[in-house]
Enzyme design. Sequence first.
Site, PDB file in Angstrom:
ATOM      1  N   SER A  87       6.916  -0.774   9.898  1.00 35.53           N
ATOM      2  CA  SER A  87       5.545  -0.618   9.413  1.00 35.53           C
ATOM      3  C   SER A  87       5.399   0.775   8.821  1.00 35.53           C
ATOM      4  O   SER A  87       6.012   1.732   9.328  1.00 35.53           O
ATOM      5  CB  SER A  87       4.584  -0.758  10.604  1.00 35.53           C
ATOM      6  OG  SER A  87       3.322  -0.237  10.278  1.00 35.53           O
ATOM      7  N   SER A  88       4.582   0.893   7.795  1.00 36.21           N
ATOM      8  CA  SER A  88       4.342   2.218   7.213  1.00 36.21           C
ATOM      9  C   SER A  88       3.720   3.142   8.249  1.00 36.21           C
ATOM     10  O   SER A  88       3.902   4.351   8.210  1.00 36.21           O
ATOM     11  CB  SER A  88       3.398   2.107   6.020  1.00 36.21           C
ATOM     12  OG  SER A  88       3.928   1.196   5.093  1.00 36.21           O
TER      13      SER A  88
ATOM     14  N   MET B 182       0.854  -1.184   0.000  1.00 35.73           N
ATOM     15  CA  MET B 182       0.000   0.000   0.000  1.00 35.73           C
ATOM     16  C   MET B 182       0.893   1.237   0.000  1.00 35.73           C
ATOM     17  O   MET B 182       0.476   2.324   0.437  1.00 35.73           O
ATOM     18  CB  MET B 182      -0.945  -0.020   1.200  1.00 35.73           C
ATOM     19  CG  MET B 182      -1.887  -1.236   1.135  1.00 35.73           C
ATOM     20  SD  MET B 182      -3.447  -1.018   1.993  1.00 35.73           S
ATOM     21  CE  MET B 182      -2.899  -0.807   3.653  1.00 35.73           C
ATOM     22  N   GLY B 183       2.114   1.102  -0.488  1.00 34.91           N
ATOM     23  CA  GLY B 183       3.040   2.237  -0.558  1.00 34.91           C
ATOM     24  C   GLY B 183       3.628   2.570   0.793  1.00 34.91           C
ATOM     25  O   GLY B 183       3.619   1.740   1.700  1.00 34.91           O
TER      26      GLY B 183
ATOM     27  N   GLY C  70      11.397  -2.876   5.293  1.00 34.22           N
ATOM     28  CA  GLY C  70      10.713  -4.176   5.278  1.00 34.22           C
ATOM     29  C   GLY C  70      10.215  -4.512   3.877  1.00 34.22           C
ATOM     30  O   GLY C  70      10.430  -5.621   3.362  1.00 34.22           O
ATOM     31  N   HIS C  71       9.572  -3.528   3.216  1.00 31.26           N
ATOM     32  CA  HIS C  71       9.117  -3.754   1.832  1.00 31.26           C
ATOM     33  C   HIS C  71      10.313  -4.013   0.916  1.00 31.26           C
ATOM     34  O   HIS C  71      10.255  -4.876   0.037  1.00 31.26           O
ATOM     35  CB  HIS C  71       8.395  -2.517   1.283  1.00 31.26           C
ATOM     36  CG  HIS C  71       7.108  -2.190   1.959  1.00 31.26           C
ATOM     37  ND1 HIS C  71       6.930  -1.052   2.701  1.00 31.26           N
ATOM     38  CD2 HIS C  71       5.914  -2.853   1.989  1.00 31.26           C
ATOM     39  CE1 HIS C  71       5.682  -1.008   3.153  1.00 31.26           C
ATOM     40  NE2 HIS C  71       5.053  -2.085   2.741  1.00 31.26           N
TER      41      HIS C  71
ATOM     42  N   HIS D  11       9.157   1.017   3.192  1.00 31.19           N
ATOM     43  CA  HIS D  11      10.241   1.083   4.177  1.00 31.19           C
ATOM     44  C   HIS D  11      11.148  -0.122   3.942  1.00 31.19           C
ATOM     45  O   HIS D  11      10.889  -0.939   3.036  1.00 31.19           O
ATOM     46  CB  HIS D  11       9.679   1.123   5.598  1.00 31.19           C
ATOM     47  CG  HIS D  11       8.671   0.037   5.891  1.00 31.19           C
ATOM     48  ND1 HIS D  11       9.014  -1.296   5.976  1.00 31.19           N
ATOM     49  CD2 HIS D  11       7.337   0.084   6.072  1.00 31.19           C
ATOM     50  CE1 HIS D  11       7.944  -2.017   6.232  1.00 31.19           C
ATOM     51  NE2 HIS D  11       6.903  -1.202   6.276  1.00 31.19           N
TER      52      HIS D  11
ATOM     53  N   GLN E 143      -3.063 -12.331   7.939  1.00 28.65           N
ATOM     54  CA  GLN E 143      -3.251 -12.067   6.499  1.00 28.65           C
ATOM     55  C   GLN E 143      -2.613 -13.183   5.663  1.00 28.65           C
ATOM     56  O   GLN E 143      -3.199 -13.679   4.704  1.00 28.65           O
ATOM     57  CB  GLN E 143      -2.635 -10.716   6.148  1.00 28.65           C
ATOM     58  CG  GLN E 143      -2.510 -10.457   4.656  1.00 28.65           C
ATOM     59  CD  GLN E 143      -2.140  -9.017   4.356  1.00 28.65           C
ATOM     60  OE1 GLN E 143      -2.979  -8.137   4.376  1.00 28.65           O
ATOM     61  NE2 GLN E 143      -0.876  -8.768   4.057  1.00 28.65           N
TER      62      GLN E 143
HETATM   63  O1  PAF Z   1      -0.281  -5.997   3.628  1.00 28.56           O
HETATM   64  C1  PAF Z   1      -0.683  -5.031   2.939  1.00 28.56           C
HETATM   65  O2  PAF Z   1       0.003  -4.005   2.774  1.00 28.56           O
HETATM   66  C2  PAF Z   1      -2.049  -5.102   2.278  1.00 28.56           C
HETATM   67  O3  PAF Z   1      -2.955  -5.775   3.092  1.00 28.56           O
HETATM   68  C3  PAF Z   1      -2.006  -5.722   0.872  1.00 28.56           C
HETATM   69  C4  PAF Z   1      -1.569  -7.179   0.915  1.00 28.56           C
HETATM   70  C5  PAF Z   1      -1.069  -4.911  -0.001  1.00 28.56           C
HETATM   71  C6  PAF Z   1      -3.406  -5.684   0.245  1.00 28.56           C
HETATM   72  O4  PAF Z   1      -3.872  -4.386   0.091  1.00 28.56           O
END
Ligand code: PAF
Length: 280
Positions: free
Chosen positions: A189-190, A33-34, A39-40, A37, A157
Amino acid sequence: MPKNRLFTTSRDLRSALSLLQEKGLSIGFVPTMGALHAGHLSLIDRALSENDWVVISIFVNPTQFNNQEDLAQYPRTLDSDLLLIGSRNNCIIFHPEIAEVYPQNQFFVPIDLKGIDAVMEGKFRPGHFKGVVHVVHNFFQIIKANRAYFGQKDFQQLAIIRKMVAHFNFSTEIVSCETLRESSGLAMSSRNMRLNSSDIEAALIIYKTLLFVKENKLKMNPQSLKTSATDFFKSGDLQLEYLEIVDEKTLTNAEDWQSTNVCCIAAYCNKVRLIDNIVL
Ligand code: PAF
């Protein structure tokens, strides 16, 4: 030829990916979701090391927010996200409008998640996982990736995405990646962007409590440990939403210790909702 590419429509993205897939090139997918950081970036780098090209979606998915203020406050930092990705090669950024992700005539039947969507996050964020499943399903249909990468910070999730993949028989392999932490232990985390330095100090109680639970596993039964850990957590300043010790697959409360249990916490640091977990 540009080393990275940006698409805003599903049709253009699909055509570009078809050309790559026809050549036998593999595609990794990192949904985000942009507000990227480290982690991404670790998910992206892992995906790049295992695939020829990596699609990174940047899309703040409205259907997974049950709280409009949280949606409005969610950080949107596209320019710096693109800069971070720009230091890599072979990335395909997908930054769509809502209508591209949710076509008007789409027929989507929510799936039965057998209750694993009703506990923890699902209990406190009604409809959240319905939105996550829908968006990830739609992305998977467009992208048809070989592998998709998810962080273990969103433990529930991940379990739900695995169920979704089995239900729809997607051939995309799900790769789960360890939570990245600041040196203090705070999970990246964002949402951390919304914390000031004293908030960050206070938020450390989450990781300290998770370590407390890990250290005390087997010294008492899960229910008693949950009570002690909740007391420990309450010595800090955050507002606890839940602290659960669960079975890793069913996500139901652990009655006895199994080889793998997970402790999950959600709490508010002022108005910022934080989650974290530890595998026990
Ligand atoms: O984990 C997230 O950032 C969101 O839940 C995802 C998987 C991008 C879905 O919008």
